[in-house]
Design a protein around this motif. Structure first.
Motif, short mmCIF file in Angstrom:
data_model
loop_
_atom_site.label_atom_id
_atom_site.label_comp_id
_atom_site.label_asym_id
_atom_site.label_seq_id
_atom_site.Cartn_x
_atom_site.Cartn_y
_atom_site.Cartn_z
N ARG A 4 0.83 -1.21 0.00
CA ARG A 4 0.00 0.00 0.00
C ARG A 4 0.86 1.25 0.00
O ARG A 4 0.64 2.20 -0.78
N ASP A 5 1.87 1.27 0.87
CA ASP A 5 2.73 2.45 0.94
C ASP A 5 3.59 2.57 -0.31
O ASP A 5 3.91 3.69 -0.74
N GLY A 6 3.96 1.43 -0.89
CA GLY A 6 4.69 1.49 -2.15
C GLY A 6 3.83 2.04 -3.27
O GLY A 6 4.31 2.79 -4.13
N ALA A 7 2.55 1.67 -3.28
CA ALA A 7 1.63 2.20 -4.29
C ALA A 7 1.45 3.70 -4.13
O ALA A 7 1.40 4.44 -5.12
N ARG A 8 1.35 4.17 -2.89
CA ARG A 8 1.23 5.62 -2.68
C ARG A 8 2.47 6.33 -3.19
O ARG A 8 2.37 7.40 -3.83
N ARG A 9 3.63 5.77 -2.91
CA ARG A 9 4.88 6.39 -3.36
C ARG A 9 4.92 6.49 -4.88
O ARG A 9 5.47 7.44 -5.43
N ALA A 10 4.30 5.50 -5.55
CA ALA A 10 4.27 5.50 -7.02
C ALA A 10 3.11 6.30 -7.58
O ALA A 10 2.97 6.41 -8.81
N GLY A 11 2.25 6.85 -6.71
CA GLY A 11 1.10 7.61 -7.18
C GLY A 11 -0.03 6.75 -7.70
O GLY A 11 -0.91 7.25 -8.42
N ASP A 12 -0.06 5.47 -7.35
CA ASP A 12 -1.09 4.55 -7.83
C ASP A 12 -2.21 4.47 -6.79
O ASP A 12 -2.24 3.58 -5.92
N THR A 13 -3.14 5.41 -6.87
CA THR A 13 -4.20 5.52 -5.87
C THR A 13 -5.11 4.30 -5.87
O THR A 13 -5.54 3.83 -4.80
N ASN A 45 1.02 -18.65 -2.79
CA ASN A 45 2.18 -18.08 -3.48
C ASN A 45 1.84 -17.55 -4.87
O ASN A 45 2.73 -17.29 -5.68
N GLY A 46 0.57 -17.37 -5.16
CA GLY A 46 0.17 -16.84 -6.46
C GLY A 46 -1.13 -16.06 -6.34
O GLY A 46 -1.80 -16.07 -5.31
N GLY A 47 -1.49 -15.39 -7.42
CA GLY A 47 -2.75 -14.67 -7.43
C GLY A 47 -2.72 -13.36 -6.67
O GLY A 47 -3.77 -12.91 -6.20
N HIS A 48 -1.56 -12.75 -6.57
CA HIS A 48 -1.44 -11.48 -5.84
C HIS A 48 -0.71 -10.46 -6.72
O HIS A 48 0.45 -10.11 -6.46
N PRO A 49 -1.36 -9.97 -7.76
CA PRO A 49 -0.67 -9.05 -8.67
C PRO A 49 -0.20 -7.76 -8.01
O PRO A 49 0.81 -7.19 -8.42
N LEU A 50 -0.93 -7.28 -7.00
CA LEU A 50 -0.48 -6.07 -6.31
C LEU A 50 0.84 -6.30 -5.60
O LEU A 50 1.70 -5.40 -5.56
N LEU A 51 1.02 -7.49 -5.04
CA LEU A 51 2.29 -7.80 -4.39
C LEU A 51 3.39 -8.00 -5.42
O LEU A 51 4.55 -7.63 -5.18
N GLU A 52 3.05 -8.60 -6.53
CA GLU A 52 4.06 -8.77 -7.59
C GLU A 52 4.62 -7.42 -8.03
O GLU A 52 5.81 -7.29 -8.32
N ARG A 53 3.76 -6.41 -8.01
CA ARG A 53 4.20 -5.09 -8.47
C ARG A 53 4.86 -4.27 -7.38
O ARG A 53 5.89 -3.63 -7.62
N MET A 71 5.35 -5.35 -3.80
CA MET A 71 6.03 -6.02 -2.70
C MET A 71 6.44 -7.43 -3.12
O MET A 71 6.01 -8.43 -2.54
N PRO A 72 7.33 -7.55 -4.11
CA PRO A 72 7.73 -8.89 -4.59
C PRO A 72 8.51 -9.68 -3.55
O PRO A 72 8.63 -10.90 -3.69
N ALA A 73 9.03 -9.03 -2.51
CA ALA A 73 9.75 -9.77 -1.47
C ALA A 73 8.86 -10.82 -0.82
O ALA A 73 9.36 -11.83 -0.30
N TYR A 74 7.54 -10.62 -0.83
CA TYR A 74 6.63 -11.61 -0.24
C TYR A 74 6.86 -12.98 -0.85
O TYR A 74 6.79 -14.01 -0.14
N PHE A 75 7.14 -13.04 -2.12
CA PHE A 75 7.29 -14.32 -2.79
C PHE A 75 8.61 -15.01 -2.42
O PHE A 75 8.72 -16.23 -2.51
N ASP A 76 9.59 -14.23 -1.98
CA ASP A 76 10.78 -14.83 -1.38
C ASP A 76 10.43 -15.47 -0.04
O ASP A 76 10.86 -16.58 0.27
N TRP A 77 9.64 -14.79 0.75
CA TRP A 77 9.28 -15.32 2.07
C TRP A 77 8.47 -16.61 1.95
O TRP A 77 8.79 -17.61 2.58
N VAL A 78 7.44 -16.56 1.14
CA VAL A 78 6.53 -17.71 1.04
C VAL A 78 7.14 -18.84 0.21
O VAL A 78 6.78 -20.01 0.39
N GLY A 79 8.07 -18.51 -0.66
CA GLY A 79 8.62 -19.51 -1.57
C GLY A 79 9.88 -20.19 -1.08
O GLY A 79 10.46 -21.01 -1.79
N ARG A 80 10.31 -19.89 0.13
CA ARG A 80 11.52 -20.50 0.70
C ARG A 80 11.18 -21.14 2.05
O ARG A 80 11.55 -20.64 3.10
N PRO A 81 10.48 -22.29 2.03
CA PRO A 81 10.05 -22.92 3.29
C PRO A 81 11.17 -23.55 4.08
O PRO A 81 10.99 -23.85 5.27
#
Length: 565
Positions: A169-178, A201-209, A211-221
């Motif tokens: 959310r805060d990243g989107a604000r920084r990018a001006g993506d209301t 680990n899928g279906g989260h396009p907002l995180l892909e754009r 907060m991609p670090a989430y996929f490092d967290w969830v993808g490294r069990p």
């Protein structure tokens, strides 16, 4: 400018070793000179300054401190790209040196703050900046794998996924993506909408754009080099500085708080030049109040933490070594039934076990199955009291309909304990008070059909009025390929989250064994290893059957660590 009777300088630049500029607000006493520095580094916008848990910087400045609140890399006004945690060691080292050299500083720096603001303290301190004299990390972890992302050995989706949307959310604000900012806020307000969506680990396009670090967290069990790079504990221990650890019994980061303190406690004795302290209150992550879980913990619940933190820094940064901090007990914790703070010389897990200060209660069946609270499951205080002829108890776990546990709050579990998907074992009413302090452990002889699956242990206290108050939970995976192939019984060992409780006379210890505690724990999909759980779709949620043996030499049991006094 003057605000709250202190001087504020806003958006003060700090240039890092790679040329990136970070910005901070600086609060100082009016006319203050030779002030010790309190540094907070945080990713949420420096105006917030951890005031959901800590006093505003104006309060610290009024006590003679220069308070520096800095936006971390890529957040707020600071330059660069934000990747959670990755740059915080080097950036923190540079920020400490910069803060120590500010006009009006006496050159001594302490760091404070909670959650992410606590983690950055461990990160900076792991590189041993010479100006950093003490830290006070609250509700956080120095080992992000074991203490934050995978605290029960499984991914903490309930907390990490909504948090990723907060950061996005805060990243989107920084990018001006209301539009994206609004959508992330909606997820934060209703996290259940994404927690039940599979795969995780899928279906989260907002995180892909954003907060991609989430996929490092969830993808490294499994713990790997990535997680080793986010584990600052070993490096910190090479050259430790004083640390005041603050945690909450109901906080999702309790494992991280306890792991860090326990590791430093292993270092042995203390001296006036180096010691550590642990404080655990009756709190969730937010707020640090008195009514967590709908229970009034009383007027002492806040523990006077504002002044205790100030005294900690007064000792290390102002040289007030006669203020009583050193003479206090190493461990101070809130006991929720008596509603008072108590003390201990050490955190007692290992010491209690080695000294034999452990109560063992053995699982026993009866002529009735142990499914549900009205079943025949018992906890016997001696193995001779086990019904050795009782058949093994069996529960069925359907991953499409997991048993629920929303949090670690001290809520009444008795309605859930009527479910036949849960094995329930209840002890006799206690004849005298039982003071439990530490991490309970469960050892259970079990067998699995259609595994692997999870065995989840939930500990409650059955009070005389019928309330089954939640105390603790833990899990482990059972039914590995070897056990399934040979149709063998295996021994499950489960360490539950730490507790402190004085169980009154007349109450009873109660243990649940089941296959899930959702959404607090990641649900096991069944039939495939837990490592695949975050990639499992709805069609991959299966059914598993688990047998637990109490009699016939199995000696399944729960071990409760007891306080020394």
């Amino acid at each position: 400018m003057i605000f709250g009777d202190v001087s504020i300088r806003r958006k003060v630049p700090c240039t890092l070793r790679d040329g990136v500029t970070l910005f901070a607000d600086i609060y100082t006493p009016i006319g203050g000179r030779d002030c010790p520095v309190l540094l907070m580094r945080q990713p949420y916008g420096r105006s917030i300054a951890s005031t959901v848990s800590h006093a505003h910087p104006v309060w610290y400045a009024s006590r003679g401190y220069m308070v520096v609140v800095q936006d971390v890399r890529g957040r707020g006004d600071s330059e660069g790209v934000f990747t959670p945690f990755v740059h915080e060691a080097e950036d923190g080292y540079d920020a400490v040196g910069w803060a120590a050299a500010l006009p009006g500083s006496n050159g001594k720096v302490g760091m404070y703050g909670f959650s992410y603001q606590g983690a950055v303290q461990w990160a900076a301190a792991s590189l041993h900046p010479p100006q950093l004299a003490a830290i006070a990390p609250s509700m956080t972890a120095a080992d992000l794998y074991n203490g934050w992302m995978y605290p029960y050995g499984s991914f903490d989706a309930q907390n990490c996924l909504p948090w990723a949307y907060q950061l996005a959310r805060d990243g989107a604000r920084r990018a001006g993506d209301t539009e994206a900012e609004i959508m992330c806020s909606q997820v934060m307000q209703d996290p259940a909408s994404v927690l039940r969506r599979l795969p995780l680990n899928g279906g989260h396009p907002l995180l892909e754009r954003y907060m991609p670090a989430y996929f490092d967290w969830v993808g490294r069990p499994a713990y790997d080099d990535y997680w080793a790079g986010l584990n600052w504990l070993a490096s910190f221990r090479e050259k430790p500085i004083p640390a005041l650890h603050i945690g909450g019994w109901y906080d999702f980061l309790l494992h991280g708080t306890m792991q860090s303190f326990a590791a430093l406690q292993q270092g042995g004795g203390q001296s006036p030049e180096l010691f550590h302290r642990l404080e655990i209150g009756p709190w969730t992550h937010i707020p640090w109040g008195r009514k967590a879980g709908g229970i009034d913990h009383g007027p002492e619940a806040d523990g006077n933490m504002h002044l205790r933190q100030a005294r900690w820094f007064d000792y290390w940064l102002k040289g007030e070594t006669n203020n009583g901090v050193y003479e206090e007990a190493r461990v101070r914790y809130f006991e929720p039934l008596r509603k008072r703070w108590e003390e201990a010389d050490v955190w007692p897990d290992a010491a209690a076990a080695s000294a034999g200060k452990t109560l063992r209660l053995f699982l026993s069946g009866s002529e009735l199955p142990s499914n549900g609270a009205l079943g025949g499951g018992r906890l016997a205080d001696h193995e001779d009291k086990i019904d050795k002829e009782a058949a093994p108890d069996v529960f069925v776990y359907d991953a499409r309909l997991p048993m629920t546990l929303a949090s670690a709050l001290p809520v009444d579990r008795s309605p859930q304990q009527d479910r036949y998907e849960i094995l329930v074992y209840t002890g006799e009413p206690l004849r005298e008070e039982l003071h439990v302090l530490g991490a309970p452990r469960v050892q259970a002889a079990c067998q699995t059909l259609d595994g692997p699956t999870d065995l989840v242990a939930v500990l409650t206290l059955l009070l005389p009025g019928g309330e089954a108050r939640f105390l603790s939970v833990g899990r482990t995976e059972i039914g590995n390929a070897r056990a399934l192939r040979k149709n063998r019984w295996e021994t499950a060992n489960i360490e539950l989250r730490p507790i402190a409780i004085r169980c009154p006379a007349g109450s009873s210890i109660r243990l649940e064994l089941t296959g899930s505690a959702f959404p607090l724990l990641l649900r096991h999909p069944n039939g495939a290893p837990l490592a695949s759980a975050t990639a499992a779709g709805p069609g991959e949620l299966n059914i598993a059957t688990v047998a637990v043996a109490g009699g016939k030499g199995a000696l399944s049991r729960i071990e409760l660590p007891l306080a020394g006094g």
